[in-house]
Write a protein that holds these residues in place. Structure first.
Motif, short mmCIF file in Angstrom:
data_model
loop_
_atom_site.label_atom_id
_atom_site.label_comp_id
_atom_site.label_asym_id
_atom_site.label_seq_id
_atom_site.Cartn_x
_atom_site.Cartn_y
_atom_site.Cartn_z
N PHE A 58 0.84 -1.20 0.00
CA PHE A 58 0.00 0.00 0.00
C PHE A 58 0.87 1.25 0.00
N LYS A 59 1.83 1.28 0.89
CA LYS A 59 2.73 2.43 0.99
C LYS A 59 3.56 2.59 -0.28
N GLN A 60 4.02 1.48 -0.82
CA GLN A 60 4.84 1.52 -2.02
C GLN A 60 4.05 2.01 -3.22
N ALA A 61 2.77 1.66 -3.29
CA ALA A 61 1.93 2.10 -4.40
C ALA A 61 1.86 3.63 -4.45
N VAL A 62 1.81 4.24 -3.30
CA VAL A 62 1.77 5.71 -3.23
C VAL A 62 3.13 6.30 -3.55
N GLU A 63 4.15 5.83 -2.86
CA GLU A 63 5.48 6.43 -2.98
C GLU A 63 6.11 6.22 -4.35
N SER A 64 5.79 5.11 -5.00
CA SER A 64 6.39 4.83 -6.31
C SER A 64 5.91 5.79 -7.38
N ARG A 65 4.84 6.49 -7.10
CA ARG A 65 4.31 7.48 -8.04
C ARG A 65 4.69 8.91 -7.65
N GLY A 66 5.62 9.01 -6.73
CA GLY A 66 6.10 10.32 -6.31
C GLY A 66 5.12 11.07 -5.44
N LEU A 67 4.20 10.36 -4.81
CA LEU A 67 3.18 10.98 -3.97
C LEU A 67 3.47 10.70 -2.49
N THR A 68 2.90 11.53 -1.63
CA THR A 68 2.92 11.27 -0.19
C THR A 68 1.46 11.23 0.29
N ILE A 69 1.25 10.66 1.47
CA ILE A 69 -0.08 10.66 2.08
C ILE A 69 -0.13 11.81 3.07
N SER A 70 -0.97 12.79 2.80
CA SER A 70 -1.05 13.97 3.67
C SER A 70 -1.83 13.67 4.94
N ALA A 71 -2.84 12.82 4.84
CA ALA A 71 -3.69 12.50 5.99
C ALA A 71 -4.50 11.25 5.69
N LEU A 72 -4.90 10.57 6.74
CA LEU A 72 -5.94 9.54 6.66
C LEU A 72 -7.20 10.14 7.25
N SER A 73 -8.34 9.86 6.63
CA SER A 73 -9.57 10.55 7.03
C SER A 73 -10.70 9.58 7.32
N CYS A 74 -11.31 9.78 8.50
CA CYS A 74 -12.40 8.91 8.94
C CYS A 74 -13.53 9.76 9.53
N HIS A 75 -13.98 10.74 8.76
CA HIS A 75 -15.02 11.65 9.22
C HIS A 75 -16.28 10.88 9.62
N GLY A 76 -16.63 10.96 10.89
CA GLY A 76 -17.82 10.28 11.39
C GLY A 76 -18.38 11.04 12.58
N ASN A 77 -19.23 10.38 13.35
CA ASN A 77 -19.78 10.97 14.57
C ASN A 77 -19.55 10.01 15.74
N PRO A 78 -18.35 10.09 16.34
CA PRO A 78 -18.06 9.20 17.47
C PRO A 78 -18.83 9.57 18.73
N LEU A 79 -19.59 10.66 18.68
CA LEU A 79 -20.41 11.08 19.83
C LEU A 79 -21.89 10.83 19.58
N HIS A 80 -22.21 10.14 18.51
CA HIS A 80 -23.61 9.88 18.18
C HIS A 80 -24.31 9.18 19.34
N PRO A 81 -25.53 9.62 19.70
CA PRO A 81 -26.20 8.99 20.85
C PRO A 81 -26.60 7.54 20.63
N GLN A 82 -26.69 7.10 19.38
CA GLN A 82 -26.95 5.69 19.12
C GLN A 82 -25.61 4.94 19.19
N LYS A 83 -25.48 4.09 20.20
CA LYS A 83 -24.19 3.48 20.52
C LYS A 83 -23.60 2.67 19.38
N GLN A 84 -24.46 2.05 18.59
CA GLN A 84 -23.95 1.25 17.48
C GLN A 84 -23.17 2.13 16.49
N ILE A 85 -23.70 3.33 16.24
CA ILE A 85 -23.05 4.25 15.30
C ILE A 85 -21.78 4.82 15.92
#
Length: 322
Positions: A58-85
């Protein structure tokens, strides 16, 4: 500064095909979704963490193209009142932080989340007015019992692993303005910063340049999204900035997301880039495409072309004229 893109807009393409396309456009970096609302089409943390070979590839796939990973993103609602979510989004966050550590990615982007108005609530409650006083009571309860405790603990988890948290200031969540970000940062520590997106400033009536100055002086900008917003001068008087119509009702909405340069002119974006340099942000400007008037390819390409004219890439030199 480097130019990047939030890869979720290419979720329909295989990972390496999407990387080839991004590289062909002259970009420097990618931001990769790991789950929750952005999905995990290109990156499944659980699989990568369990298999050193897959992680290396995975890392090599990015780096071999001259790219870097600026961030990993997991936008969600970890405070959602429904515990499953909330539990699902929290678990994704923990795995994403661990993966960022393994990949040596410095930032994990997410939302602050928004709790309900009491322990047995079913849905989030986003107070936006100080009166009637019920709203103030809800807001105090949320911050004291949910927002600050959660991010204090989660911030320590990330900090212990050398990872910063970039909270996107987004309406509908507890952290949505420079002031709310700084309030949480004061309580939970400097690991908390902004994934600052001008599009969400504009529709809230906040000047993005001023938000950069406010947050930048505090060293509180960890990542930056490039997305524009247009505000319809007629519809906004009918529906207001808190327009609840679907984003698909583009003809009637008070505002809508646009690709860079199609909501505000390039002078406005030049001011934004200059403000970022002024406060010392020389990291990645990551394109996010959510323009309902353009295809993915066209919206992304136009944003890249416009920003490539404006980005300040060379290191600062001495002021030879002083």
């Amino acid at each position: 500064m480097k130019l990047g893109v939030f890869m979720v807009l290419f979720a329909g393409k295989p990972f390496e095909e999407a990387l080839d396309y991004i590289s062909s456009k002259g970009l420097d970096a990618v931001e990769i979704g790991t789950g929750a609302y952005p999905g995990n089409a290109h990156c499944k943390p659980e699989e990568l963490l369990a298999d050193a070979g897959k992680l290396k590839a995975f890392k090599q796939a990015v780096e071999s193209r001259g790219l870097t990973i600026s961030a990993l993103s997991c936008h969600g609602n970890p405070l959602h009142p429904q515990k499953q979510i909330s539990q699902e989004h929290h678990n994704t966050f923990l795995q994403t932080v661990e993966l960022a550590q393994r990949l040596e990615v410095p930032v994990v982007n997410c939302f602050s989340g928004c709790p309900g108005d009491h322990e047995d609530a079913k849905y989030p409650n986003w107070p936006v007015a100080p009166w009637p006083n019920d709203f103030q009571e809800i807001l105090s309860w949320q911050w004291e019992n949910k927002v600050i405790p959660y991010w204090t603990e989660s911030g320590k988890y990330a900090s212990d692993r050398g990872v910063k948290i970039g909270l996107e200031l987004h309406g509908g969540f507890s952290v949505h303005t420079p002031a709310t970000l700084l309030r949480l940062r004061e309580a939970a520590g400097e690991v908390i910063g902004a994934n600052l997106d001008p599009s969400h400033m504009w529709w809230q009536g906040i000047d993005p340049v001023q938000s950069i100055n406010i947050l930048g002086r505090a060293g509180a900008i960890h990542h930056f999204h490039a997305k524009d917003t247009s505000i319809d001068p007629i519809n906004v008087n009918r529906y207001g900035l808190t327009d609840m119509q679907s984003y698909t009702h583009m003809l009637d909405r008070a505002w809508q997301f646009r690709t860079v340069g199609y909501g505000h002119d390039l002078k406005a974006w030049a001011d934004i880039i200059s403000a970022l340099r002024l406060v010392g942000y020389d990291y990645v400007v990551s394109i996010e495409h959510e323009d309902g008037l353009m295809s993915v390819e066209e919206g992304f390409s136009k944003a890249a072309q416009n920003l490539q004219q404006l980005l300040i890439k060379e290191p600062l030199g001495e002021m030879w004229w002083v």
